[in-house]
Design a protein around this motif. Structure first.
Motif, PDB file in Angstrom:
ATOM      1  N   SER A   1     -12.966   5.712  -2.091  1.00  0.00           N
ATOM      2  CA  SER A   1     -12.537   4.358  -2.438  1.00  0.00           C
ATOM      3  C   SER A   1     -11.139   4.172  -1.861  1.00  0.00           C
ATOM      4  N   LEU A   2     -10.911   3.062  -1.180  1.00  0.00           N
ATOM      5  CA  LEU A   2      -9.617   2.752  -0.576  1.00  0.00           C
ATOM      6  C   LEU A   2      -9.255   1.331  -0.985  1.00  0.00           C
ATOM      7  N   THR A   3      -8.159   1.191  -1.751  1.00  0.00           N
ATOM      8  CA  THR A   3      -7.806  -0.103  -2.328  1.00  0.00           C
ATOM      9  C   THR A   3      -6.308  -0.348  -2.230  1.00  0.00           C
ATOM     10  N   LEU A   4      -5.939  -1.580  -1.853  1.00  0.00           N
ATOM     11  CA  LEU A   4      -4.548  -2.014  -1.899  1.00  0.00           C
ATOM     12  C   LEU A   4      -4.301  -2.696  -3.237  1.00  0.00           C
ATOM     13  N   PHE A   5      -3.128  -2.477  -3.819  1.00  0.00           N
ATOM     14  CA  PHE A   5      -2.728  -3.116  -5.061  1.00  0.00           C
ATOM     15  C   PHE A   5      -1.342  -3.726  -4.902  1.00  0.00           C
ATOM     16  N   ALA A   6      -1.119  -4.865  -5.562  1.00  0.00           N
ATOM     17  CA  ALA A   6       0.206  -5.469  -5.680  1.00  0.00           C
ATOM     18  C   ALA A   6       0.432  -5.747  -7.162  1.00  0.00           C
ATOM     19  N   PHE A   7       1.384  -5.050  -7.766  1.00  0.00           N
ATOM     20  CA  PHE A   7       1.714  -5.177  -9.184  1.00  0.00           C
ATOM     21  C   PHE A   7       2.947  -6.053  -9.340  1.00  0.00           C
ATOM     22  N   ASP A   8       2.898  -7.028 -10.216  1.00  0.00           N
ATOM     23  CA  ASP A   8       4.130  -7.713 -10.601  1.00  0.00           C
ATOM     24  C   ASP A   8       4.913  -6.755 -11.493  1.00  0.00           C
TER      25      ASP A   8
ATOM     26  N   MET B   1       0.915  -0.707  -3.485  1.00  0.00           N
ATOM     27  CA  MET B   1       0.477   0.662  -3.230  1.00  0.00           C
ATOM     28  C   MET B   1      -0.901   0.661  -2.591  1.00  0.00           C
ATOM     29  N   CYS B   2      -1.201   1.781  -1.949  1.00  0.00           N
ATOM     30  CA  CYS B   2      -2.536   2.035  -1.431  1.00  0.00           C
ATOM     31  C   CYS B   2      -3.094   3.203  -2.234  1.00  0.00           C
TER      32      CYS B   2
ATOM     33  N   ASP C   1     -10.359  13.011  -6.860  1.00  0.00           N
ATOM     34  CA  ASP C   1      -8.915  13.140  -6.670  1.00  0.00           C
ATOM     35  C   ASP C   1      -8.386  11.808  -6.137  1.00  0.00           C
ATOM     36  N   ALA C   2      -7.270  11.350  -6.717  1.00  0.00           N
ATOM     37  CA  ALA C   2      -6.702  10.056  -6.341  1.00  0.00           C
ATOM     38  C   ALA C   2      -5.296  10.248  -5.785  1.00  0.00           C
ATOM     39  N   MET C   3      -4.998   9.573  -4.679  1.00  0.00           N
ATOM     40  CA  MET C   3      -3.666   9.634  -4.096  1.00  0.00           C
ATOM     41  C   MET C   3      -3.096   8.225  -3.996  1.00  0.00           C
ATOM     42  N   ILE C   4      -1.887   8.061  -4.518  1.00  0.00           N
ATOM     43  CA  ILE C   4      -1.168   6.793  -4.416  1.00  0.00           C
ATOM     44  C   ILE C   4      -0.109   6.932  -3.340  1.00  0.00           C
TER      45      ILE C   4
ATOM     46  N   ILE D   1      -1.928  -8.008 -11.610  1.00  0.00           N
ATOM     47  CA  ILE D   1      -2.161  -6.972 -10.618  1.00  0.00           C
ATOM     48  C   ILE D   1      -3.216  -7.508  -9.664  1.00  0.00           C
ATOM     49  N   ALA D   2      -2.844  -7.648  -8.396  1.00  0.00           N
ATOM     50  CA  ALA D   2      -3.807  -8.084  -7.378  1.00  0.00           C
ATOM     51  C   ALA D   2      -4.377  -6.836  -6.708  1.00  0.00           C
ATOM     52  N   SER D   3      -5.648  -6.899  -6.320  1.00  0.00           N
ATOM     53  CA  SER D   3      -6.244  -5.766  -5.616  1.00  0.00           C
ATOM     54  C   SER D   3      -7.118  -6.266  -4.471  1.00  0.00           C
ATOM     55  N   LYS D   4      -7.219  -5.420  -3.461  1.00  0.00           N
ATOM     56  CA  LYS D   4      -8.082  -5.710  -2.313  1.00  0.00           C
ATOM     57  C   LYS D   4      -8.779  -4.405  -1.938  1.00  0.00           C
TER      58      LYS D   4
END
Length: 116
Positions: free
Chosen positions: A41-48, A106-107, A61-64, A29-32
């Motif tokens: 908190s605002l983070t981009l993720f790339a999941f294999d 995802m963001c 509260d978290a929104m994907i 899982i990569a994150s930025k």
């Protein structure tokens, strides 16, 4: 004097495609992190494929927003399949988890309680 940036790691005043701002890494899982402070908190993720973030809770509260691919997302005791272009809100203090059914980007935005 250096200009303060509240959102980092993105080109300024440019039209961009958010999913192109992070790359997949095989078996990971990569994150930025784009923004992080006591309120948001605002983070981009790339999941294999088949990668996951196990069940946990957040004080905010978290929104994907799924930018590419498809994920199975647990919120409380319910499971949802969320695909590109779709979003889901995960309330604070409720167990949630993310599992990539296929390579998925995802963001994640988390808004924490405001503290004065």
């Amino acid at each position: 004097m250096e200009e303060k940036q509240f959102i980092r790691h993105l080109p300024r005043a440019s039209v961009l495609t958010l999913k192109d701002q992070i790359s997949y890494q095989e078996g990971q899982i990569a994150s930025k992190t784009l923004a992080q402070n006591k309120n948001v908190s605002l983070t981009l993720f790339a999941f294999d494929k088949d990668e996951e973030i196990s069940s946990h809770q957040s004080t905010g509260d978290a929104m994907i927003q799924v930018l590419e691919g498809k994920a199975r997302i647990m919120v409380g005791k319910e499971f949802f399949e969320v695909s590109e272009g779709e979003s889901i809100l995960m309330p604070h203090d409720v167990d949630h988890a993310v599992y990539a059914l296929e390579p998925m980007k995802m963001c994640l935005t988390v808004v924490f309680p405001y503290e004065r």
